[in-house]
Write an enzyme that holds these catalytic residues in place. Structure first.
Site, PDB file in Angstrom:
ATOM      1  N   GLY A 102      42.327  41.400  14.018  1.00  0.00           N
ATOM      2  CA  GLY A 102      43.554  41.133  14.758  1.00  0.00           C
ATOM      3  C   GLY A 102      43.482  41.577  16.202  1.00  0.00           C
ATOM      4  CB  SER A 103      42.814  41.012  19.130  1.00  0.00           C
ATOM      5  OG  SER A 103      42.399  39.685  18.958  1.00  0.00           O
ATOM      6  CB  SER A 189      38.011  39.742  14.238  1.00  0.00           C
ATOM      7  OG  SER A 189      38.530  39.473  15.505  1.00  0.00           O
TER       8      SER A 189
END
Length: 491
Positions: A102-103, A189
């Site tokens: 989720g960055s 991610s």
């Protein structure tokens, strides 16, 4: 039972699930932007099943809850983990620790995508899923706020949270049937970015033993760059609260503002005031010299990075996830509405058959190739001290659905195989499979999970269905390709 007290487990799908166990004290009020502290003791049985613990964030992406886009969701009280284990705990099993993506500004361990019963069963492992501080609450470098407090001054609160979770796991996971001497981190991610920071932190020694890192690379800034960026953030906060008419005036004010006054100002802001005033905040780890030694490619120096077996995965078209909204001319909210309905499917079909799509696809391929090159550069430096690297690439073959052409093998799409998720509440989210593909999908998941089962036990994915997954050795022919219709070695 945990070191803090008893917890309640639920029997679900043949496995025992414990929800939202606190692994550290709530990082709220005067513990905001501080290293995590020990959780409180409790005599009553802890039942976290209905406990809301999403880390504070702004809803901007298609993953991250059902609240309206642009609103603040979650809480700074977020340091909790879930454990999924087996009824028979007569022998200790390997431990998988899932670190969500989720960055580092959004997401939660409890997202629909990360339902882990199949992963726990097929790998015969204990699965732990961790929440941690996100955004400006997980990354804020201003050492003057923390004089004589080396850890808190690092600004690496996300990293410190994950270290605290891993220490808690070391102390407690045996009670849940997990082997603390065999812990594998798995993340995608931002989760992968966080694993790289853990690999580079001298404070993580002995806390984990293998890693599976999907779609990410080290993102560690120098103290100079971090301080400059975060000063701009403070200026935005001063303007938002009417302390300065613009950021230029705020910069002058900040130079003469006593540390005590700045501390009082920052800690006096509400969660919403901080998040809404700093929309677009870019999370970063900081090479403070203690929690992380160096930044950029220097982080991969021999003495900076842990040596252990690692699987590094990418998807074929990583960049489509970040460019699809612009290509379709939609906002995140509009895109999510389209994904949830068939109402505008004709416009998607029209886009796929247009010249705009050809330009979009070329742009996605070009940007994705650059991301692959960047990961490869880091891995070549990492390989100098680590010969146990295994590489994976997920690719989606063409199909009937126009969504398959829009997303392609987009960023995070490989999670459908990791977590055995062939369908979602949103009917067009990560649409890669036709109904007739379901039996093949299940075989692919079984093969993938068998590779992982081998890896978490031996450090080697081994041979499954006659296909050996070899050490990378910088050769494209040694990359395993997970396609929607087969596993394949090399291109």
């Amino acid at each position: 039972m945990t070191t803090e007290g008893p917890v309640k487990a639920y029997l679900e799908e043949g496995l025992l699930q414990v929800y939202s166990i606190p692994y550290a004290a709530p990082p709220t009020e005067d513990l905001r932007w501080k290293e995590p502290k020990q959780p409180a003791q409790h005599e009553a049985i802890w039942d976290g099943k209905n406990h809301s613990d999403m880390s504070a964030q702004i809803r901007t992406k298609v993953i991250g809850g059902t609240a309206p886009f642009g609103t603040v969701v979650g809480s700074e009280d977020c340091l909790y983990l879930d454990i999924l284990t087996h009824k028979n705990r007569s022998t200790l099993r390997p431990v998988i620790v899932w670190i969500h993506g989720g960055s580092n500004i959004a997401g939660t361990k409890s997202d629909e995508v990360y339902e882990a019963h199949s992963l726990a069963r097929n790998t015969d492992a204990v699965v732990v899923k961790v929440n941690y501080r996100l955004g400006i609450f997980g990354s804020f470098y201003h050492p003057e706020l923390h004089k004589n407090d080396t850890l808190s001054a690092s600004g690496n609160y996300t990293l410190l949270d994950l270290l605290a979770a891993l220490k808690w796991i070391q102390a407690n996971v045996e009670n849940f049937g997990g082997d603390p001497t065999n812990v594998t981190l798995v993340g995608e991610s931002a989760g992968c970015i966080n694993i790289w920071s853990l690999l580079c932190s001298p404070l993580s020694k002995g806390l984990f033993h293998k890693a599976v890192c999907l779609s990410g690379f080290p993102l560690i800034k120098s103290t100079r760059k971090a301080a400059k960026y975060d000063e701009k953030i403070i200026q935005k906060l001063l303007v938002s609260q009417g302390k300065a008419e613009d950021e230029k005036v705020a910069a002058k004010l900040l130079k003469n503002l006593p540390t005590d006054s700045l501390t009082s100002f920052l800690y006096g802001l509400s969660t919403s005031e901080v998040l809404l005033a700093t929309k677009g905040f870019s999370h970063h780890f900081v090479a403070d010299g203690y929690t992380l030694k160096e930044s950029g490619f220097s982080s991969m120096k021999k003495d900076n990075v842990a040596k252990m077996p690692i699987i590094v995965g990418m998807t074929g078209e990583e960049a489509s996830y970040f460019g699809v909204e612009e290509a379709l001319g939609l906002t995140s909210e509009e895109l999510w509405k389209v994904i949830n309905t068939n109402e505008y499917i004709q416009s998607i079909e029209k886009f796929v058959s247009s010249k705009k799509y050809d330009k979009y696809r070329k742009k996605v391929i070009k940007k994705s190739r650059l991301l692959h090159i960047l990961v490869g550069l880091y891995l070549k430096k990492f390989e100098r001290n680590n010969s146990e690297i295994y590489r994976l690439q997920f690719e989606a073959t063409p199909g009937k659905s126009p969504w398959k052409e829009v997303f392609m093998a987009t960023h995070a799409s490989d999670l459908t195989y990791l977590f055995n998720k062939s369908s979602f509440n949103a009917p067009h989210f990560f649409t890669f499979l036709e109904p007739e593909d379901q039996p093949l999908f299940e075989k692919q998941v079984d093969q993938y999970h068998t590779y992982l089962k081998n890896f978490i036990r031996t450090g080697k994915p081994g041979t499954v269905n006659g296909l050996e997954w070899p050490v990378w050795n910088r050769k494209a022919s040694h990359v395993i390709h997970l396609k929607t219709d087969r596993f394949q070695l090399g291109e």
